[in-house]
Design an enzyme around this catalytic site. Structure first.
Site, PDB file in Angstrom:
ATOM      1  N   ASP A  86       0.824  -1.217   0.000  1.00  0.00           N
ATOM      2  CA  ASP A  86       0.000   0.000   0.000  1.00  0.00           C
ATOM      3  C   ASP A  86       0.856   1.265   0.000  1.00  0.00           C
ATOM      4  O   ASP A  86       0.369   2.345  -0.324  1.00  0.00           O
ATOM      5  CB  ASP A  86      -0.962  -0.006   1.197  1.00  0.00           C
ATOM      6  CG  ASP A  86      -0.235  -0.189   2.511  1.00  0.00           C
ATOM      7  OD1 ASP A  86       0.419   0.755   2.964  1.00  0.00           O
ATOM      8  OD2 ASP A  86      -0.299  -1.303   3.081  1.00  0.00           O
ATOM      9  N   GLY A 138       9.546 -11.466  -1.439  1.00  0.00           N
ATOM     10  CA  GLY A 138      10.524 -10.910  -0.508  1.00  0.00           C
ATOM     11  C   GLY A 138      11.470 -11.952   0.065  1.00  0.00           C
ATOM     12  O   GLY A 138      12.615 -11.637   0.414  1.00  0.00           O
ATOM     13  N   ASP A 155       6.474  -5.589   6.635  1.00  0.00           N
ATOM     14  CA  ASP A 155       5.114  -5.049   6.763  1.00  0.00           C
ATOM     15  C   ASP A 155       4.171  -6.054   6.104  1.00  0.00           C
ATOM     16  O   ASP A 155       3.661  -5.835   5.011  1.00  0.00           O
ATOM     17  CB  ASP A 155       5.051  -3.685   6.074  1.00  0.00           C
ATOM     18  CG  ASP A 155       3.690  -3.038   6.216  1.00  0.00           C
ATOM     19  OD1 ASP A 155       2.836  -3.578   6.941  1.00  0.00           O
ATOM     20  OD2 ASP A 155       3.479  -1.984   5.578  1.00  0.00           O
ATOM     21  N   SER A 156       3.964  -7.167   6.790  1.00  0.00           N
ATOM     22  CA  SER A 156       3.265  -8.290   6.165  1.00  0.00           C
ATOM     23  C   SER A 156       1.798  -8.357   6.576  1.00  0.00           C
ATOM     24  O   SER A 156       1.347  -7.649   7.465  1.00  0.00           O
ATOM     25  CB  SER A 156       3.932  -9.594   6.607  1.00  0.00           C
ATOM     26  OG  SER A 156       3.680  -9.806   7.986  1.00  0.00           O
ATOM     27  N   PRO A 162       0.262 -15.984   1.524  1.00  0.00           N
ATOM     28  CA  PRO A 162       1.620 -15.677   1.064  1.00  0.00           C
ATOM     29  C   PRO A 162       2.592 -15.283   2.185  1.00  0.00           C
ATOM     30  O   PRO A 162       3.802 -15.297   1.985  1.00  0.00           O
ATOM     31  CB  PRO A 162       1.411 -14.512   0.085  1.00  0.00           C
ATOM     32  CG  PRO A 162       0.048 -13.978   0.344  1.00  0.00           C
ATOM     33  CD  PRO A 162      -0.746 -15.099   0.931  1.00  0.00           C
TER      34      PRO A 162
HETATM   35  N1  AG3 Z   1      -0.107  -5.134   7.695  1.00  0.00           N
HETATM   36  C1  AG3 Z   1      -0.538  -5.750   8.940  1.00  0.00           C
HETATM   37  C2  AG3 Z   1      -1.994  -5.989   8.987  1.00  0.00           C
HETATM   38  C3  AG3 Z   1      -2.439  -7.055   9.916  1.00  0.00           C
HETATM   39  C4  AG3 Z   1      -3.864  -6.853  10.206  1.00  0.00           C
HETATM   40  N2  AG3 Z   1      -4.489  -7.996  10.721  1.00  0.00           N
HETATM   41  C5  AG3 Z   1      -5.829  -8.128  10.777  1.00  0.00           C
HETATM   42  N3  AG3 Z   1      -6.599  -7.164  10.369  1.00  0.00           N
HETATM   43  N4  AG3 Z   1      -6.342  -9.208  11.250  1.00  0.00           N
HETATM   44  C6  AG3 Z   1      -0.683  -3.923   7.342  1.00  0.00           C
HETATM   45  C7  AG3 Z   1      -0.168  -3.341   6.082  1.00  0.00           C
HETATM   46  C8  AG3 Z   1      -0.194  -1.862   6.131  1.00  0.00           C
HETATM   47  N5  AG3 Z   1       0.821  -1.262   5.350  1.00  0.00           N
END
Ligand code: AG3
Length: 274
Positions: A86, A138, A155-156, A162
């Protein structure tokens, strides 16, 4: 008719937002992607039904996953982001004055495209002169790079689909090798209320490779339970101590919050000490 979107945060708890418009709903090569306009949080990005980010609260997560590691490092010049398609994390990385290059490696190009189409405040860094955006796995990318980065940010999504491998000890070992001798790794490690197992996996996995491993917390209203954790692995620098205090334009991060975020409630401390 009223339309609501619900993330089932646990099998018996749903988090719902009233939706005014569905902007995208599609199956990508890797996951289901949705962008909806919500009344409460503005535009929201969901992957496999899980909230990834929203216009109104994205800053907490993006500032906190980025600035703790960058300010704990004396020269955070080369920064790698795994995931984060994002662009929110990349935006925070490239606006740090110490950074010379921010490389984003995202596996799913449809996430990057959704950000370009619907999240102007997140995708703004894609065209920055310090930024490089690569659509790749990655895990492979890290394996191919040795002693190259000052900071690696993972930032997963959750460890399903994946992202499963991104929580493995083997991956953290490869990240260790991809970092320079005083490099720092930071990963998002889920909610201490609902995902203690994920925190344990990340913390113990990172600890196998890194001499310094620490957990810190931030409050993200749209993520499960609202209390979110990040785990840091560091080769030399104490991640709890900001060496520089870059915080321009920040709404959550400041040097006091940086230090306080590492102060853990007893039940969280027990998750990582067990
Ligand atoms: N990455 C972590 C989001 C995890 C959310 N988990 C959930 N909603 N169950 C966010 C990416 C933002 N750049």
């Amino acid at each position: 008719m009223e339309l609501w979107v619900t993330e089932y945060q646990t099998p018996s708890l749903g988090f719902s937002c009233k939706v005014t418009q569905t902007l995208r709903a599609a199956q990508t090569r890797y996951q289901h992607l949705a962008v909806v306009e919500t009344e409460q949080f503005g535009r929201m990005l969901l992957l496999d039904g899980m909230v990834q980010t929203t216009e109104k609260d994205e800053w907490v997560y993006h500032e906190m996953i980025t600035l703790v590691a960058l300010n704990a490092h004396p020269r955070p010049e080369q920064v790698l982001i795994i995931g984060g398609g994002d662009g929110g994390t990349l935006r925070e990385v490239v606006r740090h004055p110490g950074v010379k290059k921010g490389i984003l490696v995202e596996i799913d190009e449809d996430v990057v495209q959704a950000s370009r189409d619907f999240f102007p405040e997140l995708c703004c860094a894609f065209s920055d002169s310090k930024a490089e955006v690569t659509i790749r796995d990655g895990i492979e990318y890290v394996r191919e790079n040795q002693a190259r980065f000052d900071v690696v940010i993972v930032d997963s999504t959750e460890p399903v689909g994946p992202a499963v491998q991104l929580f493995s000890a083997e991956f953290y070992q490869n990240v260790f090798a991809s970092l320079k001798e005083d490099g720092i790794l930071v990963v998002q490690s889920e909610s201490p209320f609902f995902n203690a197992d994920v925190i344990k996996m990340a913390y113990q996995g990172i600890k196998q490779s890194f001499p310094i491993t620490e957990l810190y917390l931030a409050s993200v209203p749209t993520y499960p339970s609202g209390l979110w954790s990040f785990t840091v692995g560091s080769k030399q620098h104490d991640p709890r101590r900001p060496l520089t205090n870059y915080q321009e334009g920040c709404k959550y991060y400041n040097p006091q919050v940086h230090k306080a975020a590492f102060e853990l409630p007893g039940f969280v401390r027990r998750i990582i000490e067990e």
